[in-house]
Design an enzyme around this catalytic site. Structure first.
Site, PDB file in Angstrom:
ATOM      1  CD  GLU A 210      -3.070  -1.103   0.476  1.00 43.11           C
ATOM      2  OE1 GLU A 210      -3.409   0.034   0.080  1.00 43.11           O
ATOM      3  OE2 GLU A 210      -3.701  -2.132   0.182  1.00 43.11           O
ATOM      4  CB  CYS A 244      -1.579   7.476   1.477  1.00 40.58           C
ATOM      5  SG  CYS A 244      -3.100   6.744   2.082  1.00 40.58           S
TER       6      CYS A 244
HETATM    7  P1  NAD Z   1       8.133   4.706   5.096  1.00 41.43           P
HETATM    8  O1  NAD Z   1       8.139   3.874   3.858  1.00 41.43           O
HETATM    9  O2  NAD Z   1       9.318   5.563   5.367  1.00 41.43           O
HETATM   10  O3  NAD Z   1       7.971   3.777   6.399  1.00 41.43           O
HETATM   11  C1  NAD Z   1       6.919   2.849   6.552  1.00 41.43           C
HETATM   12  C2  NAD Z   1       7.331   1.756   7.519  1.00 41.43           C
HETATM   13  O4  NAD Z   1       8.418   1.030   6.957  1.00 41.43           O
HETATM   14  C3  NAD Z   1       7.798   2.226   8.890  1.00 41.43           C
HETATM   15  O5  NAD Z   1       7.302   1.335   9.876  1.00 41.43           O
HETATM   16  C4  NAD Z   1       9.304   2.115   8.799  1.00 41.43           C
HETATM   17  O6  NAD Z   1       9.906   1.848  10.027  1.00 41.43           O
HETATM   18  C5  NAD Z   1       9.480   0.936   7.900  1.00 41.43           C
HETATM   19  N1  NAD Z   1      10.725   0.960   7.123  1.00 41.43           N
HETATM   20  C6  NAD Z   1      11.469   2.035   6.762  1.00 41.43           C
HETATM   21  N2  NAD Z   1      12.513   1.654   6.012  1.00 41.43           N
HETATM   22  C7  NAD Z   1      12.430   0.313   5.903  1.00 41.43           C
HETATM   23  C8  NAD Z   1      13.214  -0.675   5.231  1.00 41.43           C
HETATM   24  N3  NAD Z   1      14.298  -0.350   4.519  1.00 41.43           N
HETATM   25  N4  NAD Z   1      12.825  -1.957   5.303  1.00 41.43           N
HETATM   26  C9  NAD Z   1      11.706  -2.290   5.990  1.00 41.43           C
HETATM   27  N5  NAD Z   1      10.927  -1.417   6.636  1.00 41.43           N
HETATM   28  C10 NAD Z   1      11.287  -0.128   6.595  1.00 41.43           C
HETATM   29  O7  NAD Z   1       6.796   5.563   5.020  1.00 41.43           O
HETATM   30  P2  NAD Z   1       6.296   6.695   6.027  1.00 41.43           P
HETATM   31  O8  NAD Z   1       7.133   7.913   5.866  1.00 41.43           O
HETATM   32  O9  NAD Z   1       6.108   6.143   7.381  1.00 41.43           O
HETATM   33  O10 NAD Z   1       4.828   6.977   5.412  1.00 41.43           O
HETATM   34  C11 NAD Z   1       4.592   7.851   4.381  1.00 41.43           C
HETATM   35  C12 NAD Z   1       4.415   7.137   3.047  1.00 41.43           C
HETATM   36  O11 NAD Z   1       3.445   6.113   3.176  1.00 41.43           O
HETATM   37  C13 NAD Z   1       3.884   8.052   1.954  1.00 41.43           C
HETATM   38  O12 NAD Z   1       4.527   7.759   0.741  1.00 41.43           O
HETATM   39  C14 NAD Z   1       2.417   7.679   1.861  1.00 41.43           C
HETATM   40  O13 NAD Z   1       1.795   7.959   0.622  1.00 41.43           O
HETATM   41  C15 NAD Z   1       2.464   6.225   2.152  1.00 41.43           C
HETATM   42  N6  NAD Z   1       1.187   5.768   2.656  1.00 41.43           N
HETATM   43  C16 NAD Z   1       0.436   4.929   1.903  1.00 41.43           C
HETATM   44  C17 NAD Z   1      -0.807   4.516   2.364  1.00 41.43           C
HETATM   45  C18 NAD Z   1      -1.697   3.592   1.582  1.00 41.43           C
HETATM   46  O14 NAD Z   1      -2.687   3.145   2.142  1.00 41.43           O
HETATM   47  N7  NAD Z   1      -1.392   3.281   0.341  1.00 41.43           N
HETATM   48  C19 NAD Z   1      -1.249   4.966   3.605  1.00 41.43           C
HETATM   49  C20 NAD Z   1      -0.448   5.814   4.340  1.00 41.43           C
HETATM   50  C21 NAD Z   1       0.772   6.198   3.873  1.00 41.43           C
END
Ligand code: NAD
Length: 462
Positions: A210, A244
């Site tokens: 997602e 998002c």
């Molecule tokens: P992110 O990708 O930085 O982090 C998400 C999660 O992944 C966190 O728990 C983080 O600790 C973990 N993570 C970070 N790096 C990682 C790695 N290398 N390997 C495994 N896990 C890792 O995202 P964010 O900044 O927390 O959220 C914002 C983003 O999420 C935006 O791009 C937004 O559009 C997207 N988003 C999508 C939805 C959806 O439903 N499609 C909903 C909310 C947010």
């Protein structure tokens, strides 16, 4: 207990109860609902502390209300979703009988982001538990108060072999997504999603991704601009744009950018009379994200954009003023990166062909919004562009439909959840063919000869 040991223990617990009864699944959903309802104030306070100012009303609407609704919906439909269904059997295979049996996958991993920390950790968890799985959740390190609270609440309501919360930063996230789960459900950025998909591929773990992207809002000439502006302003400023599916930028007919900007400014004054101090307007999660937004605005200004701040930046504190960006061009970072904040670029386009060309030229967005009354142009947008989901004449609300799937397409994600779609994501639909004692398929057995040829010739014409 380390990550791997936790997975092994959950797997053993699943093996001991591979087909949880409806009563067990309902009990898990009930405990999740009680956790949501009974700890509302604590959850609101923890998220507020993490954001340095998160509207309590927005937490109640976009996190607690959405999740509680999802749990009630799952509870009400669980029996039907989990039934084994009879499936037609082709004439020449009868009297054999087909059925399709949804089976829990086992242990699933959920990785969630910071922007709606409760909804995006527990929404997938509802679906996974309804489908009969064990769950490990890794929430974001950027919401430490909430993540610690979630770990405590889950530990009090569930045996760690049923649901466990694992907290930690990127290193823990990387180790987590490297575990051989039976399914991995990731919500976050497209860049990290790519790494998660690679890590999961090493274990052949199926993934739901997602992700994010730039979701356009297209205002047609046939739209009511005042109503469109109010709905776009609400959707853009909910959680201060850290959503998002927030409308990322606007496409308007040529000559409409200025009037639309005026309508948006008026809508913001109506929705938030005391902008930016009002507690209804949420803060930006961290100084790093505020700096990122400021850099996007400076870059746009440097490329000749006209920047209209709809609140005094001096009074904004941890918040960021809603900011319109007129004369935006594709060269600007604000038109190339997901904004994830209260900046709204407004681009003018000549006609619907140009609007479609703009959307199609970019990555497939998570959401698309279209405002207007002209059914012909609406249908062209629906047929000629891709997006994870669409709301017509409003924004965001397609997400709250439990009878519709929610998910992205292409760079905005793969797979879906919500309602039965989530149940399906976390189930294996196992086709089962029951063969009776007397079966016509014996006619296909060797030794091959005329009987076989005649049978195949006959079937070819059926
Ligand atoms: P992110 O990708 O930085 O982090 C998400 C999660 O992944 C966190 O728990 C983080 O600790 C973990 N993570 C970070 N790096 C990682 C790695 N290398 N390997 C495994 N896990 C890792 O995202 P964010 O900044 O927390 O959220 C914002 C983003 O999420 C935006 O791009 C937004 O559009 C997207 N988003 C999508 C939805 C959806 O439903 N499609 C909903 C909310 C947010």
């Amino acid at each position: 207990m380390d990550l791997n040991a936790r997975l092994v223990a959950q797997r053993a617990a699943f093996a001991a109860e591979p087909w949880p009864s409806l009563a067990v699944r309902r009990s898990r959903l009930d405990r999740l609902l009680a956790l949501t309802v009974d700890h509302e104030d604590q959850i609101v306070a923890a998220i507020d502390a993490d954001f340095g100012g998160r509207s309590a009303h927005e937490t109640r609407l976009a996190e607690l209300f959405v999740v509680a609704g999802g749990i009630r919906h799952a509870r009400a439909h669980l029996k039907r979703w989990s039934c084994t269904r009879r499936v037609p059997t082709a004439l020449h295979f009868r009297p054999a009988r087909n059925r399709l049996m949804p089976q829990p996958l086992g242990v699933v991993g959920i990785v969630s982001p910071w922007n709606y920390p409760f909804q995006l950790a527990l929404g997938p968890c509802v679906a996974a538990l309804a489908a009969g799985n064990r769950v490990m959740i890794k929430p974001s390190e950027l919401t430490p108060c909430f993540s610690a609270l979630l770990a405590r609440l889950i530990a009090a309501a569930f045996d760690p072999d049923e649901v466990a919360v694992v907290t930690g930063g990127v290193d823990v996230g990387q180790a987590f997504v490297g575990l051989p789960f039976d399914h991995l459900f990731f919500t976050g950025s497209t860049a990290v999603g790519r790494q998660v998909a690679v890590a999961a591929a090493a274990n052949l773990t199926p993934v739901t991704l997602e992700l994010g992207g730039k979701s356009p809002a297209i205002v047609d000439r046939s739209a009511d601009p005042v109503q469109a502006a109010e709905r776009i302003a609400f959707a853009k400023l909910l959680n201060a744009g850290q959503t998002c599916i927030a409308p990322d930028y606007l496409l308007v007919p040529r000559g409409m950018a200025r009037p639309m900007a005026d309508h948006l400014a008026a809508a913001v004054r109506r929705l938030y009379p005391a902008m930016p101090e009002t507690p209804d307007y949420t803060a930006i999660l961290s100084p790093r994200h505020r700096d990122r937004l400021a850099a996007l605005v400076e870059d746009a200004r440097g490329h000749g954009a006209q920047v209209v701040a709809l609140a005094d930046p001096q009074r904004a504190g941890a918040k960021y003023p809603p900011t319109l960006i007129l004369d935006a061009t594709p060269a600007m970072r604000v038109m190339r990166e997901e904004i994830f904040g209260p900046l709204l670029p407004i681009l003018e386009v000549d006609d619907i062909d140009a609007a479609i060309a703009h959307v199609v030229a970019g990555d497939r967005p998570l959401a698309l919004y279209w405002f207007g009354r002209d059914a012909g142009r609406r249908d062209r947008i629906l047929r000629e562009t891709h997006a994870g989901g669409v709301t017509i004449n409003d924004c965001l609300w397609h997400l709250a439909q439990e009878d519709q799937p929610f998910g992205g397409v292409g760079a905005s994600g793969t797979g879906a959840y919500h309602g039965e779609w989530g149940f399906r994501t976390f189930s294996h639909y196992k086709p089962v063919l029951d063969q009776p004692r007397l079966a016509g398929t014996a006619l296909f057995h060797p030794p091959y000869g005329k009987r076989f040829d005649r049978l195949l010739a006959l079937l070819r014409h059926m």
